[in-house]
Design a protein around this motif. Structure first.
Motif, PDB file in Angstrom:
ATOM      1  N   ARG A 197       0.824  -1.203   0.000  1.00 22.66           N
ATOM      2  CA  ARG A 197       0.000   0.000   0.000  1.00 22.66           C
ATOM      3  C   ARG A 197       0.864   1.262   0.000  1.00 22.66           C
ATOM      4  O   ARG A 197       0.600   2.214  -0.724  1.00 22.66           O
ATOM      5  CB  ARG A 197      -0.957  -0.017   1.200  1.00 22.66           C
ATOM      6  CG  ARG A 197      -2.141  -0.964   1.006  1.00 22.66           C
ATOM      7  CD  ARG A 197      -2.821  -1.247   2.335  1.00 22.66           C
ATOM      8  NE  ARG A 197      -4.062  -1.995   2.190  1.00 22.66           N
ATOM      9  CZ  ARG A 197      -4.138  -3.294   1.937  1.00 22.66           C
ATOM     10  NH1 ARG A 197      -3.023  -4.001   1.774  1.00 22.66           N
ATOM     11  NH2 ARG A 197      -5.312  -3.897   1.839  1.00 22.66           N
ATOM     12  N   ASP A 253      -7.202   3.184  -0.831  1.00 23.14           N
ATOM     13  CA  ASP A 253      -6.773   2.035  -1.617  1.00 23.14           C
ATOM     14  C   ASP A 253      -7.988   1.147  -1.867  1.00 23.14           C
ATOM     15  O   ASP A 253      -8.790   0.912  -0.958  1.00 23.14           O
ATOM     16  CB  ASP A 253      -5.690   1.275  -0.843  1.00 23.14           C
ATOM     17  CG  ASP A 253      -4.957   0.258  -1.692  1.00 23.14           C
ATOM     18  OD1 ASP A 253      -5.611  -0.696  -2.170  1.00 23.14           O
ATOM     19  OD2 ASP A 253      -3.737   0.410  -1.864  1.00 23.14           O
ATOM     20  N   ARG A 264      -8.152  -1.826  -1.987  1.00 21.04           N
ATOM     21  CA  ARG A 264      -8.094  -2.994  -1.111  1.00 21.04           C
ATOM     22  C   ARG A 264      -8.690  -2.708   0.263  1.00 21.04           C
ATOM     23  O   ARG A 264      -8.914  -3.632   1.044  1.00 21.04           O
ATOM     24  CB  ARG A 264      -6.640  -3.462  -0.976  1.00 21.04           C
ATOM     25  CG  ARG A 264      -6.073  -4.067  -2.245  1.00 21.04           C
ATOM     26  CD  ARG A 264      -4.563  -4.207  -2.215  1.00 21.04           C
ATOM     27  NE  ARG A 264      -3.882  -2.922  -2.354  1.00 21.04           N
ATOM     28  CZ  ARG A 264      -2.590  -2.781  -2.654  1.00 21.04           C
ATOM     29  NH1 ARG A 264      -1.852  -3.877  -2.858  1.00 21.04           N
ATOM     30  NH2 ARG A 264      -2.038  -1.590  -2.757  1.00 21.04           N
ATOM     31  N   ASP A 265      -8.925  -1.425   0.543  1.00 16.51           N
ATOM     32  CA  ASP A 265      -9.479  -1.046   1.841  1.00 16.51           C
ATOM     33  C   ASP A 265     -10.949  -0.645   1.772  1.00 16.51           C
ATOM     34  O   ASP A 265     -11.527  -0.209   2.773  1.00 16.51           O
ATOM     35  CB  ASP A 265      -8.659   0.117   2.432  1.00 16.51           C
ATOM     36  CG  ASP A 265      -7.223  -0.287   2.723  1.00 16.51           C
ATOM     37  OD1 ASP A 265      -7.004  -1.464   3.077  1.00 16.51           O
ATOM     38  OD2 ASP A 265      -6.327   0.563   2.598  1.00 16.51           O
TER      39      ASP A 265
END
Length: 428
Positions: free
Chosen positions: A141, A258, A260-261
């Protein structure tokens, strides 16, 4: 008594070996005013011995790129004609990273540098060259955020001059070369919305939302409720201002986050436009898994990404001009690799559309705007940064025209839920 060889002639001889060509395809004008090379060829001005020193330390693409960015080497005429000549043969014509010069060729270059008084320690790289650590794990990240900041946070005003009022930094869709960039970008935004089947109330996640152009179009023209995520604080700042100015604050949320978050799925649709290039080959399974899980059953994902038109993943060499100056840690997947990753992640392919020629037109239009607004672009960033963008966009336009790179929209859906229509091409 024979006359002494000119500076330009000495340099032409040395560069023929380093570039792997029988005849140098450009004409050189060197710092002392001497000229050598084929008559009528595009002229490259070597303004300083420092350019030759850079080549002695980094023969090939990277050394040439550094010298150009630093202003030690210049293209006197049309940038496309010059690059076309330079990349039409020899090592710079390679589909992959330029093969290294042989030991003998490097020694010949060093001898030429010695004769011309250009030997010395390696010059410091131009300040525009990225200095991400070249070891450790890619695509963490933190490292992804640093790579995105390097590319996108240079100046919103700089991008506005190059991209124009649409502020779209990806391939446009052209009805014809006469369409014009702004109309072609609006057509692309609309095409994406129609492929995703957006309707009033559709919940859309725009991954890598840039300056908010797709989010604004989806909300304003289709009534969608949009969450846009970017790792660039500068992009988010301008995107939020554009949302506020449009009066669409109740439908569009812009986050520095991100992908992914993101945890507030499911979404009815997901757009990923020009973002997968930042994911990397190793990250593709996780990327697909994350987006699959954020998508409701029956929901659609549009993955729009540049492709390397060969079997291997490209741009993984940290010593190319692109990875050093433009897209650190960038990796291009082949179209086959992208489709395989999407299908392996449990997504069903609905449609694939190739837009290679469209990106060549888009890049040429960006270069035209950059050159038209050169002084203003330099004023909003640096001359070196403007040179980076001019060189990379012109070179990429030629790569798309030659078929070395492509760009593809792959439309997929998560199985379950509502079936897609029997015929999907009504967006045409």
């Amino acid at each position: 008594m024979g006359s002494e060889e000119s500076t330009a002639t000495t340099l032409v001889t040395a560069l023929r070996g380093v570039l792997g060509v029988g005849e140098l395809p450009v004409r050189l004008r060197t710092w002392d005013g001497s000229v050598a090379g084929p008559e009528g060829a595009p002229v490259v001005a070597v303004r300083s011995r420092r350019a030759l020193r850079r080549l002695a330390w980094s023969p090939g693409e990277l050394g040439l790129g550094r010298a150009y960015v630093a202003g030690e080497l210049d293209m006197e005429g049309d940038v496309f004609a010059t690059l076309e000549a330079l990349t039409s043969a020899g090592r710079l014509a390679s589909r992959h990273a330029s093969p290294a010069a042989t030991v003998r060729e490097r020694l010949d270059l060093l001898r030429a540098a010695a004769r011309l008084g250009a030997l010395g320690p390696a010059p410091a790289p131009p300040p525009e060259e990225v200095r991400l650590r070249r070891f450790g794990r890619r695509h963490t990240r933190a490292r992804d955020a640093a790579a995105i900041t390097h590319h996108y946070d240079i100046s919103n005003d700089f991008y506005r001059l190059v991209l124009g009022p649409t502020m779209v930094y990806s391939c446009a869709v052209w009805e014809s070369p006469a369409t014009g960039l702004d109309a072609a970008q609006e057509a692309k935004l609309d095409l994406v919305c129609r492929k995703l089947g957006l309707t009033p109330g559709t919940r859309l996640l725009d991954v890598g939302c840039g300056w908010g152009s797709l989010a604004l179009h989806a909300a304003g023209q289709y009534g969608a409720s949009v969450v846009g995520v970017t790792l660039s604080p500068a992009q988010a700042e301008l995107a939020r201002a554009r949302v506020a100015d449009s009066g669409l604050g109740d439908r569009v949320e812009i986050r520095v986050q991100d992908y992914r978050d993101v945890t507030d799925g499911p979404f009815d649709a997901i757009s990923s436009i020009g973002m997968a290039e930042h994911v990397g080959a190793g990250g593709m399974p996780g990327y697909v898994r994350a987006l699959h899980d954020l998508l409701r059953p029956g929901g659609r994902l549009l993955n729009h990404a540049i492709a390397g038109n060969d079997e291997a993943t490209t741009d993984r060499d940290p010593d190319t001009f692109i990875t050093r100056f433009v897209f650190p840690d960038g990796e291009l997947q082949s179209l086959a690799g992208t489709v395989t990753a999407l299908e392996s992640g449990g997504l069903e392919v609905l449609d694939v559309e190739a837009l290679r020629r469209h990106y060549a037109l888009t890049l040429r239009a960006w270069v035209e705007r950059l050159e038209k607004h050169w002084d203003a672009a330099v004023g909003t960033s640096t001359e070196g940064r403007a040179r980076v963008w001019r060189l990379y966009m012109a070179a990429c336009a030629l790569a798309f025209e030659r078929g070395l790179m492509g760009v593809n929209q792959v439309l997929v859906r998560r199985p379950g839920g509502d079936e897609a229509p029997l015929r999907l091409r009504d967006w045409r």
